[in-house]
Design a protein around this motif. Structure first.
Motif, PDB file in Angstrom:
ATOM      1  N   VAL A  19       0.840  -1.199   0.000  1.00  0.00           N
ATOM      2  CA  VAL A  19       0.000   0.000   0.000  1.00  0.00           C
ATOM      3  C   VAL A  19       0.874   1.248   0.000  1.00  0.00           C
ATOM      4  O   VAL A  19       0.639   2.193  -0.757  1.00  0.00           O
ATOM      5  N   LEU A  20       1.890   1.239   0.846  1.00  0.00           N
ATOM      6  CA  LEU A  20       2.788   2.394   0.939  1.00  0.00           C
ATOM      7  C   LEU A  20       3.524   2.668  -0.363  1.00  0.00           C
ATOM      8  O   LEU A  20       3.762   3.828  -0.712  1.00  0.00           O
ATOM      9  N   GLU A  21       3.886   1.620  -1.065  1.00  0.00           N
ATOM     10  CA  GLU A  21       4.571   1.819  -2.342  1.00  0.00           C
ATOM     11  C   GLU A  21       3.732   2.710  -3.245  1.00  0.00           C
ATOM     12  O   GLU A  21       4.232   3.660  -3.850  1.00  0.00           O
ATOM     13  N   HIS A  22       2.444   2.434  -3.315  1.00  0.00           N
ATOM     14  CA  HIS A  22       1.548   3.242  -4.154  1.00  0.00           C
ATOM     15  C   HIS A  22       1.327   4.627  -3.558  1.00  0.00           C
ATOM     16  O   HIS A  22       1.381   5.632  -4.277  1.00  0.00           O
ATOM     17  N   ALA A  23       1.073   4.693  -2.268  1.00  0.00           N
ATOM     18  CA  ALA A  23       0.777   5.971  -1.625  1.00  0.00           C
ATOM     19  C   ALA A  23       1.972   6.915  -1.685  1.00  0.00           C
ATOM     20  O   ALA A  23       1.814   8.109  -1.974  1.00  0.00           O
ATOM     21  N   LEU A  24       3.160   6.387  -1.422  1.00  0.00           N
ATOM     22  CA  LEU A  24       4.347   7.244  -1.426  1.00  0.00           C
ATOM     23  C   LEU A  24       4.713   7.685  -2.839  1.00  0.00           C
ATOM     24  O   LEU A  24       5.154   8.822  -3.043  1.00  0.00           O
ATOM     25  N   ASP A  25       4.505   6.823  -3.818  1.00  0.00           N
ATOM     26  CA  ASP A  25       4.726   7.225  -5.206  1.00  0.00           C
ATOM     27  C   ASP A  25       3.752   8.339  -5.591  1.00  0.00           C
ATOM     28  O   ASP A  25       4.131   9.341  -6.204  1.00  0.00           O
ATOM     29  N   HIS A  30       2.797  14.130  -6.617  1.00  0.00           N
ATOM     30  CA  HIS A  30       1.906  15.272  -6.394  1.00  0.00           C
ATOM     31  C   HIS A  30       2.448  16.243  -5.343  1.00  0.00           C
ATOM     32  O   HIS A  30       1.750  17.187  -4.983  1.00  0.00           O
ATOM     33  N   ASP A  31       3.655  15.981  -4.849  1.00  0.00           N
ATOM     34  CA  ASP A  31       4.236  16.792  -3.776  1.00  0.00           C
ATOM     35  C   ASP A  31       3.246  16.900  -2.616  1.00  0.00           C
ATOM     36  O   ASP A  31       2.949  17.971  -2.103  1.00  0.00           O
ATOM     37  N   VAL A  71       5.408   3.933   8.908  1.00  0.00           N
ATOM     38  CA  VAL A  71       4.986   4.695   7.730  1.00  0.00           C
ATOM     39  C   VAL A  71       5.822   5.964   7.617  1.00  0.00           C
ATOM     40  O   VAL A  71       6.323   6.303   6.537  1.00  0.00           O
ATOM     41  N   GLN A  72       6.000   6.658   8.723  1.00  0.00           N
ATOM     42  CA  GLN A  72       6.758   7.905   8.703  1.00  0.00           C
ATOM     43  C   GLN A  72       8.219   7.672   8.307  1.00  0.00           C
ATOM     44  O   GLN A  72       8.788   8.454   7.546  1.00  0.00           O
ATOM     45  N   MET A  73       8.820   6.585   8.792  1.00  0.00           N
ATOM     46  CA  MET A  73      10.207   6.285   8.425  1.00  0.00           C
ATOM     47  C   MET A  73      10.337   5.989   6.940  1.00  0.00           C
ATOM     48  O   MET A  73      11.254   6.476   6.274  1.00  0.00           O
ATOM     49  N   ARG A  74       9.412   5.195   6.411  1.00  0.00           N
ATOM     50  CA  ARG A  74       9.465   4.869   4.977  1.00  0.00           C
ATOM     51  C   ARG A  74       9.262   6.130   4.129  1.00  0.00           C
ATOM     52  O   ARG A  74       9.899   6.299   3.097  1.00  0.00           O
ATOM     53  N   ALA A  75       8.361   6.999   4.563  1.00  0.00           N
ATOM     54  CA  ALA A  75       8.132   8.249   3.837  1.00  0.00           C
ATOM     55  C   ALA A  75       9.379   9.127   3.878  1.00  0.00           C
ATOM     56  O   ALA A  75       9.786   9.689   2.849  1.00  0.00           O
ATOM     57  N   GLY A  79      11.807  11.159   1.096  1.00  0.00           N
ATOM     58  CA  GLY A  79      11.656  12.607   1.109  1.00  0.00           C
ATOM     59  C   GLY A  79      10.217  13.081   1.069  1.00  0.00           C
ATOM     60  O   GLY A  79       9.938  14.206   0.654  1.00  0.00           O
ATOM     61  N   VAL A  80       9.292  12.229   1.509  1.00  0.00           N
ATOM     62  CA  VAL A  80       7.869  12.575   1.529  1.00  0.00           C
ATOM     63  C   VAL A  80       7.486  12.943   2.961  1.00  0.00           C
ATOM     64  O   VAL A  80       7.815  12.219   3.901  1.00  0.00           O
ATOM     65  N   GLU A  81       6.799  14.058   3.116  1.00  0.00           N
ATOM     66  CA  GLU A  81       6.341  14.471   4.444  1.00  0.00           C
ATOM     67  C   GLU A  81       5.216  13.544   4.901  1.00  0.00           C
ATOM     68  O   GLU A  81       4.313  13.220   4.130  1.00  0.00           O
TER      69      GLU A  81
END
Length: 148
Positions: A19-25, A30-31, A71-75, A79-81
């Motif tokens: 799920v994170l792979e898609h969300a973080l991409d 989209h910044d 989730v926060q560490m992977r983001a 470089g994703v907030e």
């Protein structure tokens, strides 16, 4: 369509990786900011004897905090907030309520199909309820082995 805030409900399982792979991409393109949400399912401890409820609730809250941190560490690695919160309630209801009271533009959530028929026809109960009731778009990611 531009997404500024992406809600990612997590249950703390390994499946969140898909799920994170898609969300973080999506967030990177989209910044956008990712908001992780872990819902402590109150039904898991309300049915326990009174002398065990507090301990069970605390254990589930710690699990939720670890899930949010993951989730926060992977983001951060990408470089994703990312922000996050742990709430109590019934997962599907709490996620839907959160979408109504927040500025999230989209929900990215996972589902597992338990068989060939389920994979093509039926979503998991939490995911299904979120899809049916959220007032923002819901991006559903099939998690796990698709041949299972």
């Amino acid at each position: 369509m531009n997404y500024d805030r992406i809600l990612v409900p997590t249950d703390g399982s390994e499946a969140i990786v898909d799920v994170l792979e898609h969300a973080l991409d999506m967030a990177d393109r989209h910044d956008a900011t990712v908001e992780a949400l872990y819902v402590v399912d109150e039904r898991q401890y309300h049915a326990l004897p009174a002398d065990r409820r507090a301990e069970a609730e605390e254990t589930l809250e710690r699990k939720g905090e670890r899930a949010i941190e993951e989730v926060q560490m992977r983001a951060e690695e990408l470089g994703v907030e990312a922000t996050g919160s742990v709430r109590e309630g019934i997962p599907s209801e709490t996620i839907v309520k959160h979408t109504r009271g927040s500025s999230n533009d989209v929900v990215v959530i996972g589902t597992r199909g338990s068989g060939d028929h389920d994979r093509h026809v039926k979503l998991g109960s939490v995911t299904r309820r979120v899809v049916e009731n959220a007032r923002v778009p819901v991006f559903v990611v099939h998690i796990g082995d698709p041949s299972a």
